[in-house]
Design a protein around this motif. Structure first.
Motif, PDB file in Angstrom:
ATOM      1  N   ALA A  33       7.604  -4.943  11.775  1.00  0.00           N
ATOM      2  CA  ALA A  33       7.089  -3.694  11.216  1.00  0.00           C
ATOM      3  C   ALA A  33       7.959  -2.520  11.665  1.00  0.00           C
ATOM      4  O   ALA A  33       8.315  -1.654  10.867  1.00  0.00           O
ATOM      5  N   SER A  42       8.207   1.222  10.079  1.00  0.00           N
ATOM      6  CA  SER A  42       6.803   1.478   9.763  1.00  0.00           C
ATOM      7  C   SER A  42       6.293   2.611  10.650  1.00  0.00           C
ATOM      8  O   SER A  42       6.629   2.683  11.838  1.00  0.00           O
ATOM      9  N   ASP A  66       0.847   3.190   9.457  1.00  0.00           N
ATOM     10  CA  ASP A  66       1.011   1.966   8.661  1.00  0.00           C
ATOM     11  C   ASP A  66       0.919   0.727   9.545  1.00  0.00           C
ATOM     12  O   ASP A  66       0.384  -0.304   9.138  1.00  0.00           O
ATOM     13  N   HIS A  93      -1.624  -1.989   8.381  1.00  0.00           N
ATOM     14  CA  HIS A  93      -1.102  -3.217   7.776  1.00  0.00           C
ATOM     15  C   HIS A  93      -0.867  -4.348   8.761  1.00  0.00           C
ATOM     16  O   HIS A  93      -0.735  -5.492   8.350  1.00  0.00           O
TER      17      HIS A  93
END
Lengths: 247, 287
Positions: free
Chosen positions: A149, A154, A158, A162
């Motif tokens: 990520a 990211s 997020d 996620h």
């Protein structure tokens, strides 16, 4: 065939044993199943049971809801902040080890016996499994997942939406399953030891007049509720277990 | 809870992937600088500060509530010596803890026996399984009023409540363990034409032992709850009743000491169980 026979024998044995023991014991000690069901019918038709259940399950719902929110937030906080974890984990473990019922007299003296103190008792019983499971889940995220990520730049937001939330959700649901069961224990305890109303109140008032049929009928209802909640809990847990990263 | 047979996947995962990845620093740990931590970030210091903070908040909340009978840290500290030397307190500690240990021992025996039968014999499982599940799903507190009618307001009632509370997780876990004894173990016993008692006591029981201990671990908390609930409802002498009596007579400070003893007892018992798991069941690695 043998499977069906096994279950039939099991149910029949239980029913017959209850009936026979009931018929051969004093009224105050134990009553036959038929008398219990008869009393259950009376409790349903005169509205006593409905009122008691509405009363009890209102406390239950609010208490479990508090436990879920506090447990989820607390668990995430403990998992993501090493400082908070080292600071408070030993005290939480200590509190978790103490039998929750023993806290009830203190709560009663401090907060009284209304709706909110009762919900608080339910929440106290239910919060720890949610907290610990959420923490365990959020703490066990594989570094690879976070690395990937971050590699894709990211944002922290997020990352939470996620990666952390979906990863932790199945663990949280295990906590939910346990909380549903423990909350029920808290509900009966709150009914019995705080203001004696609801299902626990029925048990206490029935025991004071040796109305064994009413006690057994209430126990049946509570057991049915317990089995239903366990089934719901298992369903929820299994529904989200599919998300679990296989490890 | 997984059975040892499920371990293979973990073992495979634990092996380092041969791409040098395992030599990289742990991202989160390295960032906080675990090695050169200032003295005030030392765990012991952090914990002490947090503990102090809890006590101060507790004290302040109680002081501002204006309820001067409510317990506060300064009050608890001053009564500790007199509680710990009080004869009534010590005898209450003795009776409750003895009852819990007795109940746990009985629950272990009953639970293991029933669990093995339910787990290994499908017919028994079909007949008894639903009752075990039903009683496990039921809050035992709900039957305590009934049990006080049956057994009176006596220590026997308390013991029955403790055994009921404690035996269910043992039955449940042992049944799971006995059901999932690896088939290969049983095939070996068949090859050697082992008599039934050697299959049960030589293979099934040892293979289920980790589950017995997992059940006892769960049972400890429930046993203590059972003891306290029984003492509350039936007014039986013990730590639970000591708490109830002292709170109701505005001696909450004394009651808190009893609560702490209960919590410590649970912690010590659970530590003992995990010690047994680590020492005596070396062959078993919990997943």
């Amino acid at each position: 065939m043998r499977v069906v026979a096994g279950y039939t024998v099991g149910i029949a044995a239980g029913v017959i044993a209850w009936q026979l023991v009931g018929q051969h014991s004093q009224q105050q000690i134990f009553v036959p199943l038929t008398d219990t069901l008869h009393r259950l019918g009376e409790l349903v038709s005169d509205g006593t049971l409905g009122g008691a259940m509405a009363n009890s399950f209102a406390t239950y719902a609010v208490g479990v809801l508090i436990a879920l929110v506090v447990g989820a937030l607390g668990g995430l906080l403990l998992a993501r902040s090493e400082l908070i974890r080292t600071a408070f984990e030993p005290y939480l473990t200590g509190l978790y080890a103490a039998p929750m019922v023993a806290l009830i007299p203190f709560l009663l003296a401090f907060l009284g016996f209304g709706f909110w103190p009762k919900s608080l008792v339910v929440a106290l019983f239910a919060v720890f499994p949610v907290l610990l499971n959420t923490q365990r889940g959020a703490q066990s995220i594989a570094p690879e997942l976070l690395d990937v990520a971050r590699l894709y730049r990211s944002s922290e937001k997020d990352l939470w939406i996620h990666v952390i939330a979906p990863y932790t959700l199945p663990f949280f649901m295990t906590g939910v399953r346990q909380a549903l069961a423990r909350g029920l224990v808290g509900m009966i305890a709150a009914d019995i030891f705080l203001s004696a109303n609801g299902l626990g109140g029925l048990l206490i008032s029935a025991s004071q007049v040796f109305d064994t049929a009413e006690m057994l009928a209430t126990v049946l209802v509570v057991t049915a509720a317990g089995i239903a909640l366990m089934a719901i809990g298992n369903l929820i847990e299994r529904r989200f277990a599919r998300w679990k990263v296989d490890q | 809870m997984k059975h040892p047979a499920a371990e293979s996947t973990t073992v495979r995962r634990a092996q380092p992937v041969a791409d040098g990845r395992d030599s990289r620093p742990e991202p989160a740990e390295a960032a906080t600088g675990r090695a050169r931590r200032p003295w005030w970030r030392h765990p012991a210091v952090v914990r002490a500060v947090a503990g102090l903070l809890i006590l101060v908040i507790w004290q302040v909340v109680v002081e501002t509530s204006g309820k001067n009978y409510v317990t506060r840290p300064t009050g608890v500290i001053t009564v500790i010596p007199s509680v710990l030397t009080e004869h009534l307190f010590l005898s209450d500690v003795g009776t409750t803890l003895t009852a819990v240990i007795e109940g746990l021992a009985m629950a272990t025996v009953i639970g293991t026996a029933l669990g093995l039968l339910v787990g290994r014999l499908p017919d028994v499982r079909r007949i008894l399984g639903m009752y075990v599940n039903g009683v496990y799903a039921m809050p035992i507190i709900a039957v305590v009023p009934l049990l006080t009618v049956w057994f009176g307001y006596t220590p026997t009632a308390r013991l029955v409540v403790i055994v009921l509370e404690a035996s269910l997780p043992v039955i449940y876990n042992v049944a799971e363990g006995a059901r999932t004894v690896p088939r290969t173990y049983l095939e070996v016993t068949r090859i050697h034409r082992a008599p039934w008692w050697r299959v049960w006591f030589g293979v099934v029981l040892p293979a289920s032992l980790p589950y017995v201990l997992a059940g006892i671990d769960l049972a400890i908390g429930r046993a203590l709850i059972g003891a306290v609930v029984a003492e509350f409802i039936a007014a039986i002498n013990g730590l639970g009743y000591y708490i109830l009596f002292n709170v109701n007579s505005f001696h909450e400070d004394r009651a808190i000491v009893a609560l702490i003893v209960l919590a410590l007892f649970a912690i010590v018992l659970r530590a003992l169980v995990s010690l047994v798991i680590r020492r005596a069941l070396v062959w078993y690695r919990p997943v």
